[in-house]
Design an enzyme around this catalytic site. Structure first.
Site, mmCIF file in Angstrom:
data_model
loop_
_atom_site.group_PDB
_atom_site.id
_atom_site.type_symbol
_atom_site.label_atom_id
_atom_site.label_comp_id
_atom_site.label_asym_id
_atom_site.label_seq_id
_atom_site.Cartn_x
_atom_site.Cartn_y
_atom_site.Cartn_z
ATOM 1 N N ASP A 1 2.272 -4.186 0.730
ATOM 2 C CA ASP A 1 2.746 -4.657 2.025
ATOM 3 C C ASP A 1 1.677 -4.565 3.098
ATOM 4 O O ASP A 1 0.780 -3.720 3.034
ATOM 5 C CB ASP A 1 3.969 -3.854 2.467
ATOM 6 C CG ASP A 1 5.199 -4.143 1.625
ATOM 7 O OD1 ASP A 1 5.237 -5.206 0.994
ATOM 8 O OD2 ASP A 1 6.106 -3.301 1.618
ATOM 9 N N ARG A 2 1.839 -5.384 4.099
ATOM 10 C CA ARG A 2 0.897 -5.416 5.213
ATOM 11 C C ARG A 2 0.758 -4.042 5.861
ATOM 12 O O ARG A 2 -0.331 -3.628 6.228
ATOM 13 C CB ARG A 2 1.385 -6.456 6.230
ATOM 14 C CG ARG A 2 0.472 -6.628 7.386
ATOM 15 C CD ARG A 2 0.915 -7.794 8.264
ATOM 16 N NE ARG A 2 0.167 -7.703 9.492
ATOM 17 C CZ ARG A 2 0.702 -7.485 10.678
ATOM 18 N NH1 ARG A 2 1.995 -7.379 10.813
ATOM 19 N NH2 ARG A 2 -0.052 -7.400 11.738
#
Length: 190
Positions: free
Chosen positions: A137-138
């Site tokens: 995930d970012r």
């Protein structure tokens, strides 16, 4: 049929035109992507940024042809600069391993094209064929593995598909009120 060239570290998006009747390709694109706007599509078509599967440039007068595969380049307003840099940990002819910082997306999506780990690495290393083997995930920092060689890519991808690669996540949190440290919590996200 060949893929359009990488442009500033980013490959073209592709879309197979669905069954239907539109007066032109431009009319379809305007309805398919209403947030982009007809003037933006007109500009892309005029600048040769939309092609068919054989690489032929499509213009504003191009007819709509159901089933045709088109390629187009996304363009975004200036992206917010993500000031955190990845660290290259390993590179050979087959693999690249980078330590991704928090908040840096792995691949182009949404409002990020250039400010992504993949595009930064492609540019820094000169490897247009670089492909992530997995994603995080970012908001998550950690190691990301990339395939640098299309010939061996499938072998590495199959390791992930067969779940032969294990990922471990560590979280930093405030101290617990008990003396029990470190606390190990095991769970499986499905």
């Amino acid at each position: 049929m060949s893929s359009p060239p990488i442009r500033d570290g980013v490959g073209a998006s592709e879309l197979r035109l669905p069954a239907g009747t539109w007066p032109s390709l431009l009319a379809f694109l305007q309805l398919q992507f209403p947030a982009i706007g007809v003037e933006v599509w007109r500009s892309r078509l005029q600048r040769g940024l939309v092609t068919d599967e054989s690489g032929r440039t499509l213009d504003e007068a191009a007819p709509y042809v159901a089933g045709l595969l088109i390629h187009y380049y996304r363009e975004l307003p200036p992206e917010p600069v993500i000031p955190f840099e990845a660290q290259l940990l390993y590179q050979d002819a087959h693999l690249v391993v980078a330590d991704k910082p928090h908040f840096l997306p792995v691949v182009p999506a949404g409002r990020y094209l250039q400010q992504t780990l993949l595009v930064r690495l492609k540019k820094a290393l000169g490897l247009e064929q670089l492909v992530p083997l997995h994603r995080i995930d970012r908001g998550t920092a950690g190691l990301v593995l990339f395939s640098a060689d299309p010939a061996s890519r499938g072998q590495y991808q199959s390791l992930f598909a067969r779940r032969e690669v294990a990922k471990t996540y560590e979280a930093l949190a405030p101290a617990l009120p008990t003396e029990q440290f470190p606390l190990l919590r095991r769970s499986r996200i499905v």
